[in-house]
Design a protein around this motif. Structure first.
Motif, short mmCIF file in Angstrom:
data_model
loop_
_atom_site.label_atom_id
_atom_site.label_comp_id
_atom_site.label_asym_id
_atom_site.label_seq_id
_atom_site.Cartn_x
_atom_site.Cartn_y
_atom_site.Cartn_z
N THR A 287 3.42 -2.48 -4.24
CA THR A 287 4.45 -1.48 -4.02
C THR A 287 5.36 -2.00 -2.91
O THR A 287 4.87 -2.37 -1.83
CB THR A 287 3.83 -0.13 -3.60
N MET A 288 6.63 -2.07 -3.20
CA MET A 288 7.62 -2.55 -2.23
C MET A 288 8.36 -1.34 -1.68
O MET A 288 9.08 -0.66 -2.41
CB MET A 288 8.61 -3.51 -2.89
N ASP A 289 8.14 -1.06 -0.39
CA ASP A 289 8.85 0.02 0.26
C ASP A 289 10.15 -0.51 0.85
O ASP A 289 10.16 -1.57 1.48
CB ASP A 289 7.99 0.63 1.38
N ILE B 184 15.55 -4.46 4.72
CA ILE B 184 14.23 -4.24 5.31
C ILE B 184 13.29 -3.70 4.24
O ILE B 184 13.63 -2.76 3.53
CB ILE B 184 14.34 -3.29 6.51
N HIS B 185 12.12 -4.31 4.14
CA HIS B 185 11.15 -3.95 3.12
C HIS B 185 9.74 -4.20 3.64
O HIS B 185 9.56 -4.86 4.67
CB HIS B 185 11.40 -4.77 1.84
N SER B 186 8.76 -3.66 2.94
CA SER B 186 7.36 -3.92 3.30
C SER B 186 6.50 -3.79 2.05
O SER B 186 6.47 -2.75 1.41
CB SER B 186 6.88 -2.95 4.38
N GLU C 158 -7.64 -8.96 -1.19
CA GLU C 158 -7.97 -7.63 -0.69
C GLU C 158 -6.69 -6.82 -0.53
O GLU C 158 -5.59 -7.35 -0.61
CB GLU C 158 -8.68 -7.74 0.66
N ALA C 159 -6.88 -5.52 -0.28
CA ALA C 159 -5.74 -4.65 -0.02
C ALA C 159 -5.04 -5.13 1.26
O ALA C 159 -5.67 -5.68 2.16
CB ALA C 159 -6.21 -3.22 0.15
N ARG C 160 -3.73 -4.93 1.29
CA ARG C 160 -2.97 -5.36 2.46
C ARG C 160 -1.68 -4.57 2.53
O ARG C 160 -1.05 -4.30 1.52
CB ARG C 160 -2.67 -6.85 2.37
N ARG C 161 -1.29 -4.23 3.75
CA ARG C 161 -0.03 -3.53 4.00
C ARG C 161 0.72 -4.33 5.07
O ARG C 161 0.15 -4.66 6.11
CB ARG C 161 -0.32 -2.12 4.48
N THR C 162 1.97 -4.65 4.80
CA THR C 162 2.78 -5.42 5.72
C THR C 162 3.75 -4.49 6.45
O THR C 162 4.26 -3.54 5.86
CB THR C 162 3.58 -6.49 4.94
N GLN C 163 4.01 -4.78 7.72
CA GLN C 163 4.97 -4.00 8.49
C GLN C 163 6.38 -4.19 7.91
O GLN C 163 6.67 -5.24 7.33
CB GLN C 163 4.97 -4.46 9.95
N ARG D 1 13.10 4.66 2.60
CA ARG D 1 14.22 4.99 1.72
C ARG D 1 13.77 5.13 0.27
O ARG D 1 14.15 6.04 -0.44
CB ARG D 1 15.30 3.91 1.82
N ASP D 2 12.94 4.18 -0.18
CA ASP D 2 12.48 4.19 -1.56
C ASP D 2 11.27 3.29 -1.71
O ASP D 2 10.91 2.57 -0.79
CB ASP D 2 13.60 3.74 -2.53
N SER D 3 10.64 3.39 -2.86
CA SER D 3 9.50 2.54 -3.19
C SER D 3 9.66 2.07 -4.63
O SER D 3 10.09 2.84 -5.48
CB SER D 3 8.18 3.30 -3.06
N ALA D 4 9.32 0.81 -4.86
CA ALA D 4 9.38 0.23 -6.20
C ALA D 4 8.03 -0.43 -6.48
O ALA D 4 7.47 -1.10 -5.61
CB ALA D 4 10.50 -0.79 -6.30
#
Length: 166
Positions: A97-99, A136-138, A73-78, A118-121
Motif C-alpha cells: 500500500t502506497m500512502d 511524499i509517499h510511504s 516480513e511486514a514493514r512500514r516506511t516513514q 492524502r490518499d492510498s493506492a
C-alpha cells in the motif's frame, strides 16, 4: 516477452533519452508493469535468498538505478520523497500500500516537515506507480513482498528532508 536486466535497462535508457520528464517516466512505468508480470524475470533476479535491497543495474550516463527488493516480513516506511530525484515502484509479488502525503508544514534542513495523509493506492502484482520529484509517499506491507524500483538518481547530492505525519 521474457525480460533480463540488460533488456530492461536498455529500454529504460532509450525511453529516458527520448523523454526524461514525467511522460517518459510514465512510459517506463508501463514497461515495468510488463516486467512485473514476467515470472522468469522474478525467478532470475528476485530470489528468496537475496538481500532486502539489491542493485541490479546503474546507468553510467543517465544515473538511474534498477533495484530489486525482497521483503520477508511486514514493514512500514516513514513518509519520504526522493529529494531531487524520482522513483517508480513495480510490484512483483505480495501487496504494497502506497500512502501519498500532502505538506501541512514545510521541512527545513534542521526541522522535519509535517504531512497529512492524502490518499492510498494498492500495488498488486503487475502494477506500478511513479513518484516524481518532491512527491511524499510511504510504502507499507502487511507481509512478504517483492518489487522492482527504479530511482532516477540515487546518488544525488544535497540533503533529503525529513517528514512526520500529523
Amino acid at each position: 516477452m521474457t525480460y533480463t536486466v540488460e533488456t530492461l535497462s536498455q529500454q529504460v535508457r532509450n525511453t529516458l533519452l527520448a523523454d526524461p520528464g514525467p511522460s517518459g517516466r510514465d512510459t517506463v512505468r508501463a514497461l515495468l508493469e510488463e516486467v512485473a508480470r514476467d515470472s522468469a524475470f522474478a525467478q532470475q533476479y528476485l530470489g528468496d535468498d537475496q538481500p532486502q535491497r539489491k542493485l541490479l543495474y546503474q546507468d553510467p550516463d543517465l544515473g538511474f538505478a534498477i533495484l530489486g527488493h525482497v521483503f520477508h516480513e511486514a514493514r512500514r516506511t516513514q513518509p519520504h520523497d526522493h529529494g531531487s530525484s524520482w522513483a517508480i515502484y513495480a510490484q512483483i509479488a505480495g501487496v504494497t500500500t502506497m500512502d501519498g502525503w500532502e505538506v501541512v508544514e514545510p521541512a527545513t534542513a534542521e526541522t522535519p516537515g509535517k504531512v497529512r495523509l492524502r490518499d492510498s493506492a494498492t500495488l498488486t502484482p503487475g502494477t506500478a506507480r511513479v513518484y516524481n520529484e518532491g512527491e511524499i509517499h510511504s510504502p507499507r506491507r502487511e507481509g512478504s513482498a517483492k518489487l522492482i524500483r527504479i530511482e532516477g538518481n540515487p546518488n544525488q547530492s544535497g540533503p533529503r528532508l525529513a517528514w512526520e505525519p500529523v
